[in-house]
Scaffold this active site. Structure first.
Site, PDB file in Angstrom:
ATOM      1  N   ASP A  77       5.868   1.219  11.841  1.00  0.00           N
ATOM      2  CA  ASP A  77       4.654   0.497  11.455  1.00  0.00           C
ATOM      3  C   ASP A  77       4.642  -0.952  11.938  1.00  0.00           C
ATOM      4  O   ASP A  77       3.638  -1.640  11.774  1.00  0.00           O
ATOM      5  CB  ASP A  77       4.479   0.520   9.931  1.00  0.00           C
ATOM      6  CG  ASP A  77       3.868   1.821   9.442  1.00  0.00           C
ATOM      7  OD1 ASP A  77       3.479   2.648  10.286  1.00  0.00           O
ATOM      8  OD2 ASP A  77       3.785   2.014   8.219  1.00  0.00           O
ATOM      9  N   ARG A  95       1.806  14.970  11.421  1.00  0.00           N
ATOM     10  CA  ARG A  95       2.567  14.674  10.207  1.00  0.00           C
ATOM     11  C   ARG A  95       2.590  15.950   9.361  1.00  0.00           C
ATOM     12  O   ARG A  95       1.898  16.053   8.357  1.00  0.00           O
ATOM     13  CB  ARG A  95       1.925  13.537   9.419  1.00  0.00           C
ATOM     14  CG  ARG A  95       1.817  12.219  10.170  1.00  0.00           C
ATOM     15  CD  ARG A  95       1.504  11.105   9.205  1.00  0.00           C
ATOM     16  NE  ARG A  95       1.080   9.896   9.871  1.00  0.00           N
ATOM     17  CZ  ARG A  95       0.853   8.745   9.258  1.00  0.00           C
ATOM     18  NH1 ARG A  95       0.985   8.663   7.954  1.00  0.00           N
ATOM     19  NH2 ARG A  95       0.471   7.675   9.920  1.00  0.00           N
ATOM     20  N   LYS A 125       0.832  -1.207   0.000  1.00  0.00           N
ATOM     21  CA  LYS A 125       0.000   0.000   0.000  1.00  0.00           C
ATOM     22  C   LYS A 125       0.867   1.259   0.000  1.00  0.00           C
ATOM     23  O   LYS A 125       0.641   2.194  -0.777  1.00  0.00           O
ATOM     24  CB  LYS A 125      -0.901   0.015   1.229  1.00  0.00           C
ATOM     25  CG  LYS A 125      -1.665   1.327   1.435  1.00  0.00           C
ATOM     26  CD  LYS A 125      -2.463   1.332   2.711  1.00  0.00           C
ATOM     27  CE  LYS A 125      -1.637   1.682   3.911  1.00  0.00           C
ATOM     28  NZ  LYS A 125      -1.565   3.134   4.185  1.00  0.00           N
ATOM     29  N   ASN A 126       1.898   1.278   0.849  1.00  0.00           N
ATOM     30  CA  ASN A 126       2.712   2.477   0.992  1.00  0.00           C
ATOM     31  C   ASN A 126       3.586   2.752  -0.226  1.00  0.00           C
ATOM     32  O   ASN A 126       4.083   3.865  -0.391  1.00  0.00           O
ATOM     33  CB  ASN A 126       3.576   2.385   2.253  1.00  0.00           C
ATOM     34  CG  ASN A 126       2.763   2.507   3.527  1.00  0.00           C
ATOM     35  OD1 ASN A 126       1.643   3.021   3.515  1.00  0.00           O
ATOM     36  ND2 ASN A 126       3.318   2.048   4.629  1.00  0.00           N
ATOM     37  N   CYS A 165      -4.264  13.380  12.590  1.00  0.00           N
ATOM     38  CA  CYS A 165      -3.875  11.982  12.489  1.00  0.00           C
ATOM     39  C   CYS A 165      -3.848  11.386  13.885  1.00  0.00           C
ATOM     40  O   CYS A 165      -3.270  11.973  14.799  1.00  0.00           O
ATOM     41  CB  CYS A 165      -2.502  11.865  11.838  1.00  0.00           C
ATOM     42  SG  CYS A 165      -1.937  10.160  11.667  1.00  0.00           S
ATOM     43  N   ARG A 219      -8.015  -0.340   5.442  1.00  0.00           N
ATOM     44  CA  ARG A 219      -7.155   0.616   4.741  1.00  0.00           C
ATOM     45  C   ARG A 219      -5.809   0.005   4.362  1.00  0.00           C
ATOM     46  O   ARG A 219      -5.160   0.491   3.439  1.00  0.00           O
ATOM     47  CB  ARG A 219      -6.916   1.853   5.614  1.00  0.00           C
ATOM     48  CG  ARG A 219      -8.119   2.740   5.829  1.00  0.00           C
ATOM     49  CD  ARG A 219      -7.747   3.977   6.634  1.00  0.00           C
ATOM     50  NE  ARG A 219      -6.546   4.602   6.093  1.00  0.00           N
ATOM     51  CZ  ARG A 219      -5.423   4.797   6.787  1.00  0.00           C
ATOM     52  NH1 ARG A 219      -5.344   4.414   8.040  1.00  0.00           N
ATOM     53  NH2 ARG A 219      -4.382   5.374   6.223  1.00  0.00           N
TER      54      ARG A 219
END
Length: 417
Positions: A304, A121, A22-23, A116, A396
């Site tokens: 993460d 961020r 995803k990233n 967030c 997500r």
């Protein structure tokens, strides 16, 4: 709103295929704005954030569809330089359209991202870098309005190796006039994957994967076919899933090189891993022991994976300390793990984890994407039933999570509330 119900204490055994990242996929999709021909992308996961990004591309005037592969076409005369708040607020990565729009159109109107859950961020590093390249910005009604004639190459030093800032400037510099040098650039594999995609489209980028990236601007970029890298955080999560349930998994499409810091800590805890031709075999080797972990930019331990390693350390012998240095508010999963029997104490940036013999199933609530994953992991290992609420976070970032876990023996199901 859906929830996950997990009947735990079942070893996971079998094979899982790691999805595309995803990233990596999100910035690559937004980089398609720069290409004057059609782009065909492989290995893109089917996730809520991907669907949101495709919707954003369509609102910007691009053709974008996902049917197995993703095809994106961004015709210059059809492009609209405005990214509305209704989309940006749901996905902070939307701000990555700022650099491509400025480079392609000379104008960008991008809503400021909202708050967030895991901390601040800020986008100031993005804006300062683009200003060095000749852009001007003003803030109006919650929108960042940027303008330029043609961006010009510049020598830019980041105060912090920001992933998003590196990606935004990398995209912008690809069509800038002259050479851009990015110092203290982010070294994450997802940044390297983006640079490789841009080069496939005709960009001239060198040094990706190091702290100094050089970009020689070109007049135009073409379309290309490209494969998105595997998701190293999904892979790391499933490595922990095998160990925390005392099972054994073979992860296909998994590269240990991109997970070096995670693999090192897992082995230090007593985990057995072996890389094969097409993936990685993982199982608990000996009794697990607590270790000390500090999150850092790549190649350090990824923030993460912090919540997932904490869930595993909660069942290890002895104690260990986790120091979170990237985000100031990323221990919100702690109290939910404590509800399941974990012994964790937080003081500022540090969490001391003392191992317990067993987690006990309980209703828990997810606060963000990776916190959700840690609660699922704890539920897989727990005695009894665990309910994980607010799982829209999981949707997500994890493709078909419950289906993948079910195929290797997990008793997990999605329930509509």
């Amino acid at each position: 709103m859906d929830k996950l119900v997990i009947e735990g204490n079942v070893p996971l055994r079998g094979r899982l295929r790691v999805s595309g990242s995803k990233n990596a996929a999100l910035p690559i999709l937004l980089a398609c704005i720069l290409a004057e021909g059609p782009v065909r992308l492989r290995n893109v996961p089917k996730l809520k954030d991907i669907a949101t990004t495709l919707q954003l591309l369509r609102m910007l005037g691009c053709g974008a569809e996902q049917n197995g592969e993703i095809v994106v076409t961004c015709v210059g005369q059809n492009l609209i330089p405005e990214a509305p708040y209704d989309l940006v607020r749901t996905m902070r990565a939307s701000v990555l359209c700022l650099g491509p729009l400025l480079a392609r159109l000379g104008k960008a109107v991008v809503a400021l991202p909202g708050g967030c859950a895991i901390g601040s961020r800020p986008v100031d590093l993005h804006l300062r870098g683009l200003e060095r390249m000749g852009a001007t910005f003003e803030l109006e009604a919650g929108n960042i309005i940027g303008r330029c004639k043609r961006l010009k190459g510049a020598h830019i030093h980041f105060d912090f190796p920001t992933v998003g800032g590196t990606e935004n400037l990398l995209m912008a510099a690809s069509l800038a006039e002259g050479e851009t040098i990015l110092e203290n650039a982010a070294r994450e594999p997802e940044v390297t994957n983006l640079a490789d995609f841009l080069n496939a489209c005709g960009a001239k980028i060198q040094g990706q994967g190091t702290s100094i990236i050089r970009v020689q601007g070109v007049d135009r970029l073409n379309g290309a076919e490209f494969g998105v890298m595997p998701d190293r955080i999904e892979a790391g999560t499933y490595l922990v899933a095998a160990v925390i349930t005392d099972g054994e998994l073979y992860l296909e499409n998994c590269s240990m090189a991109d997970l070096d810091a995670v693999v090192y800590k897992l082995r230090e805890m007593g985990v057995w891993l072996q890389e094969g031709k097409s993936g990685v075999l993982v199982k608990r080797g000996t009794n697990l022991v607590g270790v000390d972990v500090m999150t850092q930019p790549f190649p350090g331990f990824p923030t993460d994976m912090q919540a997932q390693i904490m869930a595993l350390m909660g069942l290890a012998d002895g104690s260990g300390t986790i120091k979170e240095t990237i985000f100031e508010n990323r221990f919100m999963h702690v109290q939910e793990l404590v509800r399941m029997g974990a012994r964790i104490k937080v003081s500022g940036q540090n969490a001391v984890v003392r191992g317990v013999d067993q987690y006990i199933g309980a209703p828990v609530m997810a606060s963000d994407l990776r916190a959700s994953a840690s609660l699922v992991l704890a539920g897989l290992a727990a005695k009894g039933s665990t309910e994980v609420l607010r799982i829209y976070h999981l949707d997500r970032g994890y493709e078909e999570l419950e289906a993948k876990l079910s195929q290797v023996g997990a008793r997990i199901r999605r329930v509509a509330q």
